[in-house]
Design an enzyme around this catalytic site. Sequence first.
Site, mmCIF file in Angstrom:
data_model
loop_
_atom_site.group_PDB
_atom_site.id
_atom_site.type_symbol
_atom_site.label_atom_id
_atom_site.label_comp_id
_atom_site.label_asym_id
_atom_site.label_seq_id
_atom_site.Cartn_x
_atom_site.Cartn_y
_atom_site.Cartn_z
ATOM 1 N N HIS A 1 45.755 27.167 36.811
ATOM 2 C CA HIS A 1 45.855 28.290 36.227
ATOM 3 C C HIS A 1 44.715 28.527 36.349
ATOM 4 C CE1 HIS A 1 45.936 25.844 32.704
ATOM 5 N NE2 HIS A 1 45.166 27.336 32.214
ATOM 6 N N GLU B 1 47.003 31.946 32.438
ATOM 7 C CA GLU B 1 47.370 31.613 30.860
ATOM 8 C C GLU B 1 46.090 32.684 29.940
ATOM 9 O OE1 GLU B 1 46.851 27.752 28.339
ATOM 10 O OE2 GLU B 1 44.947 28.255 29.588
ATOM 11 N N GLU C 1 37.918 36.295 43.110
ATOM 12 C CA GLU C 1 37.699 36.350 44.989
ATOM 13 C C GLU C 1 39.517 36.376 44.995
ATOM 14 O OE1 GLU C 1 36.268 34.318 49.320
ATOM 15 O OE2 GLU C 1 35.242 34.440 47.483
ATOM 16 N N HIS D 1 32.535 33.043 40.594
ATOM 17 C CA HIS D 1 33.408 33.158 41.061
ATOM 18 C C HIS D 1 34.688 32.136 41.201
ATOM 19 C CE1 HIS D 1 32.557 33.056 45.420
ATOM 20 N NE2 HIS D 1 33.369 32.594 45.375
ATOM 21 N N ASN E 1 43.660 36.575 54.064
ATOM 22 C CA ASN E 1 43.792 36.506 55.687
ATOM 23 C C ASN E 1 44.773 36.581 56.373
ATOM 24 O OD1 ASN E 1 41.643 33.803 55.969
ATOM 25 N ND2 ASN E 1 42.968 33.133 54.783
ATOM 26 N N ARG F 1 43.874 32.532 47.939
ATOM 27 C CA ARG F 1 44.218 32.661 48.767
ATOM 28 C C ARG F 1 45.414 33.772 48.549
ATOM 29 N NH1 ARG F 1 42.531 27.854 50.306
ATOM 30 N NH2 ARG F 1 40.707 28.869 52.325
#
Length: 129
Positions: A74, A122, A56, A5, A60, A9
Amino acid sequence: MRLLHTMIRVGNLEHSLAFYTEVLGMKLLRKQNYPDGRFTLAFVGYGEEDSNSVIELTHNWDTDSYELGNAFGHLAVEVDDAYATCEAVRAKGGKVVREAGPMKHGTTVIAFVEDPDGYKIEFIQKGSH
């Protein structure tokens, strides 16, 4: 070895989940809250994690936004028709930041869209590269 993965964030998990699932058509594969650490992990993708690379999304709880910096480029997604995919993204309220067309100095048809946090995705048209 296999790429599992890519983690990014996000400031607002619900907005990001809506973008990746409703606009880009990925599926929410799993989501877990970690109250002691005050964060949530959500995994999205086009197929199950045992055979596909996924994204993922890390939220937070005490951070509303991030500075993207200039090192990350990207994420790339292969699509059947970059022109039609851009129109579909736009129709769902997504932001197209580079219209579909041949890349500079080449023939590969590409386009770029932006997620709610400003990450670029993209689109690479299948068969054009």
